[in-house]
Design an enzyme around this catalytic site. Structure first.
Site, PDB file in Angstrom:
ATOM      1  N   CYS A 193       0.837  -1.196   0.000  1.00  9.69           N
ATOM      2  CA  CYS A 193       0.000   0.000   0.000  1.00  9.69           C
ATOM      3  C   CYS A 193       0.879   1.256   0.000  1.00  9.69           C
ATOM      4  O   CYS A 193       1.766   1.381   0.859  1.00  9.69           O
ATOM      5  CB  CYS A 193      -0.919  -0.001   1.213  1.00  9.69           C
ATOM      6  SG  CYS A 193      -1.973   1.469   1.320  1.00  9.69           S
ATOM      7  N   GLY A 235      -3.179  -6.957  -9.944  1.00  8.36           N
ATOM      8  CA  GLY A 235      -2.897  -5.738 -10.689  1.00  8.36           C
ATOM      9  C   GLY A 235      -3.355  -5.800 -12.127  1.00  8.36           C
ATOM     10  O   GLY A 235      -2.833  -6.581 -12.915  1.00  8.36           O
ATOM     11  N   ARG A 293     -10.512  -3.995  -8.005  1.00  9.32           N
ATOM     12  CA  ARG A 293     -11.587  -3.108  -8.472  1.00  9.32           C
ATOM     13  C   ARG A 293     -12.487  -3.766  -9.507  1.00  9.32           C
ATOM     14  O   ARG A 293     -13.691  -3.532  -9.520  1.00  9.32           O
ATOM     15  CB  ARG A 293     -10.972  -1.825  -9.039  1.00  9.32           C
ATOM     16  CG  ARG A 293     -10.412  -0.894  -7.971  1.00  9.32           C
ATOM     17  CD  ARG A 293      -9.552   0.193  -8.582  1.00  9.32           C
ATOM     18  NE  ARG A 293      -8.328  -0.378  -9.130  1.00  9.32           N
ATOM     19  CZ  ARG A 293      -7.597   0.197 -10.086  1.00  9.32           C
ATOM     20  NH1 ARG A 293      -7.979   1.352 -10.597  1.00  9.32           N
ATOM     21  NH2 ARG A 293      -6.493  -0.369 -10.527  1.00  9.32           N
TER      22      ARG A 293
END
Length: 363
Positions: A107, A219, A241
């Site tokens: 992060c 990713g 996402r």
């Protein structure tokens, strides 16, 4: 663990079972999202948001670590850089029943930079290894690491291999690699999710060099088809996402991936129809989902919560479906009003059901 003790099921899974995971995402993968996601897939490995070790040691543990039992298989993502604190937080989480402890080494937010953990730890691989070793000594469940391929001016070919070598030596059960650099200076956390180029080939080479170590990739993956392609090279795939915003894709996961704890085989499509986007189409499944989420939301409201705490995670459910626009409108407006109850969920789902029925009748 004694020499003859039964090895935990999840440890076996990390050596033998391909895994599909939903990535830990701050503000997104809370307990309400995870309950919802589990209704869509039984086999996806779910992760909490990153929780800092100090929050577990000093905070309200039931609030910080609480979850619904149905969320298993469930991993806790832990942030920190103090081996003693990480080990104690991991032990507490194991007592809460989590299936895995995952150390955040990826992060790039300002918060983790100020605390010198997250992606900053790519520059401190020895510290990461110390934390992993301490957690492994404290718990019997798997301890894993999620990292970037490097930060700032690091050479990923060197930095990633160095980190992986050290954490493998410390006993990590798996390494999940977000296949981008993180730029701690000059890019925002949002930009760090998109701007640094992806390097899947480096992660593939890492796996080829470490055939006995579980290596998973994260990713940029957008679809289940892409995920399955990556499984030709790797042991696991992790979507963030894409799985969140098009959550119906999770309905196809169980057809291709086994259960990560029990080893139950992939179920195949079992006669169920799926759209080209990989969304399950049989009405009964969606009615059951509506009713389950309405019951869950009602319970949350009865305990002082708000409907929007639950429904904010469900807005992307029917991407590409007839009636999806009206569904989104209802959840985005009606669910946020004071006093909104589970009837709003019924209305939103019915907008999709009725539109689909009308389209079918017209055909």
């Amino acid at each position: 663990m004694t020499e003859n003790a039964e090895e935990p099921a999840a440890v076996k899974a990390y050596s033998k079972t391909p895994i599909f995971a939903v990535a830990p995402m701050v503000d997104w993968t809370d307990r309400h999202y995870r309950y919802f996601a589990r209704r869509l897939s039984r086999h996806a490995l779910l992760y909490t948001e990153m929780i800092v070790a100090d929050a577990i040691l000093r905070g309200d543990r039931d609030k910080v670590l609480g979850y619904d039992p149905s969320e298993h298989p469930l991993a806790l993502q832990l942030g920190g850089n103090d081996p003693r604190k990480m080990a104690e937080a991991a032990r507490i989480a194991e007592d809460f029943g989590y299936d895995e402890i995952n150390m955040n080494v990826g992060c790039p937010s300002d918060r983790v930079q100020s605390g010198t953990f997250g992606a900053c730890l790519m520059q401190e691989p020895g510290v990461v290894a110390e934390c992993v070793a301490a957690m492994k000594a404290a718990v019997q469940i798997p301890v894993t690491v999620k990292c970037r391929i490097g930060v700032d001016e690091q050479d990923p070919e060197v930095a990633l291999r160095d980190l992986v070598s050290r954490v493998v030596g410390a006993g990590t059960d798996a390494v999940w690699v977000h296949a981008r650099k993180a730029w701690l200076q000059g890019l925002s956390p949002k930009e760090n999710r998109d701007i640094p180029p992806l390097d899947y080939d480096l992660v593939h080479r890492l796996k080829a060099e470490n055939p006995d170590i579980f290596i998973g990739i994260n990713g940029g993956l957008q679809t289940l088809a892409q995920s399955l392609d990556e499984m030709k090279h790797l042991d696991g795939v992790m979507l963030g996402r894409a799985a969140y915003h098009d959550s119906a894709m999770l309905t196809a996961v169980d057809g291709f991936f086994p259960h990560p704890l029990t080893g139950q085989a992939a179920l195949g499509h079992d006669g169920a129809a799926f759209s080209e986007r990989g969304h399950r189409l049989d009405l009964g499944f969606w009615v059951d989902l509506r009713d389950a989420m309405a019951d869950y939301a009602s319970g949350h409201i009865a305990n002082g919560g708000r409907l929007a705490h639950v429904t904010r995670h469900m807005v992307g459910l029917f991407q590409g479906w007839p009636g999806a626009r009206r569904y989104r409108q209802i959840l985005s407006s009606d669910a946020t009003r004071p006093g909104a109850g589970a009837q709003v969920l019924h209305a939103a789902f019915d907008a999709v059901f009725e539109t689909a029925a009308a389209k079918q009748a017209a055909e």
